[in-house]
Structures are given as C-alpha cells and as structure tokens.
Design an enzyme around this catalytic site. Sequence first.
Site, PDB file in Angstrom:
ATOM      1  N   CYS A   1       3.208  -1.688   3.461  1.00 29.50           N
ATOM      2  CA  CYS A   1       4.187  -1.894   2.384  1.00 29.50           C
ATOM      3  C   CYS A   1       3.935  -3.252   1.726  1.00 29.50           C
ATOM      4  CB  CYS A   1       5.608  -1.830   2.945  1.00 29.50           C
ATOM      5  SG  CYS A   1       6.048  -3.292   3.903  1.00 29.50           S
TER       6      CYS A   1
ATOM      7  N   CYS B   1       4.691  -6.335   4.221  1.00 34.09           N
ATOM      8  CA  CYS B   1       3.627  -6.570   5.206  1.00 34.09           C
ATOM      9  C   CYS B   1       2.379  -7.093   4.505  1.00 34.09           C
ATOM     10  CB  CYS B   1       3.306  -5.296   5.972  1.00 34.09           C
ATOM     11  SG  CYS B   1       4.611  -4.830   7.114  1.00 34.09           S
TER      12      CYS B   1
ATOM     13  N   GLU C   1       2.505  -3.324  11.073  1.00 34.73           N
ATOM     14  CA  GLU C   1       1.544  -4.349  10.628  1.00 34.73           C
ATOM     15  C   GLU C   1       2.105  -5.748  10.879  1.00 34.73           C
ATOM     16  OE1 GLU C   1       2.846  -1.864   8.948  1.00 34.73           O
ATOM     17  OE2 GLU C   1       1.411  -0.867   7.645  1.00 34.73           O
TER      18      GLU C   1
ATOM     19  N   HIS D   1       7.993  -3.511  10.955  1.00 29.05           N
ATOM     20  CA  HIS D   1       6.830  -2.660  10.675  1.00 29.05           C
ATOM     21  C   HIS D   1       5.663  -2.957  11.622  1.00 29.05           C
ATOM     22  CE1 HIS D   1       8.066  -1.501   6.280  1.00 29.05           C
ATOM     23  NE2 HIS D   1       9.026  -1.285   7.179  1.00 29.05           N
TER      24      HIS D   1
HETATM   25  O1  5HU Z   1       3.567   0.241   6.208  1.00 27.11           O
HETATM   26  C1  5HU Z   1       4.529   0.629   6.888  1.00 27.11           C
HETATM   27  N1  5HU Z   1       4.581   0.292   8.217  1.00 27.11           N
HETATM   28  C2  5HU Z   1       5.597   0.700   9.020  1.00 27.11           C
HETATM   29  O2  5HU Z   1       5.607   0.397  10.210  1.00 27.11           O
HETATM   30  N2  5HU Z   1       6.600   1.451   8.458  1.00 27.11           N
HETATM   31  C3  5HU Z   1       7.654   1.980   9.297  1.00 27.11           C
HETATM   32  C4  5HU Z   1       9.065   1.662   8.921  1.00 27.11           C
HETATM   33  C5  5HU Z   1       9.802   2.884   9.390  1.00 27.11           C
HETATM   34  O3  5HU Z   1      10.057   2.785  10.791  1.00 27.11           O
HETATM   35  C6  5HU Z   1       8.804   3.999   9.150  1.00 27.11           C
HETATM   36  C7  5HU Z   1       8.937   4.680   7.799  1.00 27.11           C
HETATM   37  O4  5HU Z   1       9.997   5.551   7.879  1.00 27.11           O
HETATM   38  P1  5HU Z   1      10.179   6.787   6.894  1.00 27.11           P
HETATM   39  O5  5HU Z   1       8.818   7.453   6.726  1.00 27.11           O
HETATM   40  O6  5HU Z   1      11.171   7.669   7.596  1.00 27.11           O
HETATM   41  O7  5HU Z   1      10.701   6.218   5.599  1.00 27.11           O
HETATM   42  O8  5HU Z   1       7.544   3.394   9.232  1.00 27.11           O
HETATM   43  C8  5HU Z   1       6.587   1.807   7.148  1.00 27.11           C
HETATM   44  C9  5HU Z   1       5.595   1.396   6.329  1.00 27.11           C
HETATM   45  C10 5HU Z   1       5.645   1.789   4.888  1.00 27.11           C
HETATM   46  O9  5HU Z   1       4.502   1.730   4.200  1.00 27.11           O
HETATM   47 ZN    ZN Z   2       5.547  -3.084   6.046  1.00 23.89          ZN
END
Ligand code: 5HU
Ligand code: ZN
Length: 160
Positions: A104, A107, A80, A78
């Site tokens: 999430c 993170c 963050e 992710h």
């Molecule tokens: O806080 C976040 N930070 C983050 O980088 N992500 C990333 C993981 C995935 O590559 C994408 C989420 O994918 P999707 O929306 O298709 O479920 O974003 C997802 C979150 C979820 O909150």
């Molecule tokens: Zn996260």
Amino acid sequence: MKKSDYLKWDAYFMGIALLSAERSKDPHTSVGACIVSEDNKILSVGYNGMPRGCSDDEYPWDRNSENELDAKYLYVCHAELNALLNYTGTNMTHAKIYTTLFPCNECTKALIQAGISEVIYLCDKYAETPSVIAAKRMMKSAGVRYTPYHPANKKIQLDL
Ligand SMILES: O=c1[nH]c(=O)n([C@H]2C[C@H](O)[C@@H](COP(=O)(O)O)O2)cc1CO
Ligand SMILES: [Zn+2]
C-alpha cells in the site's frame, strides 16, 4: 552431477513470504513479506497482524462495519511494515522485498525511506485503488523497481 530441481532464489524467498502469510489471523487476506539483501541473505520477515499487546481475539477482523472503530483497518499492521520493523540490523540499502500482495502507499513510504530498491510481488488485487496507484507513483519517482513474480512451479511441497 548436482540435482537440477533445487529451489531457485526467487521461489525460495517468495515461498518464505507465503509461509509467513500462513501466520496471519486475517480471515480475508493473509499477507507475508520477506526482505532480502543484495547478496541474497534474509534480513527479515513479517505478516499482517495486530500490534503487540493488541489481542487477536479482542480486536476486530471485520472489513465493513458501521463504526470504523469496529473494522480491522485502523489497527492491523501490514506485512511489509512488520518486516521492516522486525529487522534488527542497520542497513537495508539495496535490499529487495518479496511480498505476497502489492504494498500500500503507507508501507511504500516506509520501504522507500528504508532503502529498499526492489519489490517483487505475487498478487496485485488492489491495483485499481488510489493506495496502490499512489504506491506505484512513489516507487517510480524513488527509483524502486516493482516486478511481478511468475512462478516456474505452482507448488512447493513441504511434508512434516
Ligand atoms: O500491502 C498490504 N499489506 C498488508 O499486509 N495488508 C493487509 C491489511 C489487512 O489485514 C489485509 C487486507 O484486507 P482486505 O483484503 O480484507 O481489505 O491485508 C494490506 C495491504 C494492501 O495493499
Ligand atoms: Zn501497507
């Protein structure tokens, strides 16, 4: 007299988070994050992507797959977390994170432990999920403020 239409701090940092998100290869959700010290120095940036050595071309970008191993979620790092891991300094106490998507729960644990004191976010599209509900619960307990970013201007234009 100085010009008045200069980029304000919040727009500058969220702009950097958005620009970082442009590096993401995720076809569905690009996320960018920018960590900033108390005194407005940029400490680190990150975006969501596969871990180093795990090829963007070999690992899956699908959301749904019969086999969990063929979807992106088990692999992608992710934005963050990448921003935290990209930091080369030693002190993140009282730092803020600007992120294009609400963090999430996983993170959030790392942000709290690193000493982040405020999360400024653009989008909260997963607000109803247990992950984000848990994230907000932990932030409240830990005294981490979370603040939606309301842009004064919808556009920052960059001409290359
Ligand atoms: O806080 C976040 N930070 C983050 O980088 N992500 C990333 C993981 C995935 O590559 C994408 C989420 O994918 P999707 O929306 O298709 O479920 O974003 C997802 C979150 C979820 O909150
Ligand atoms: Zn996260």
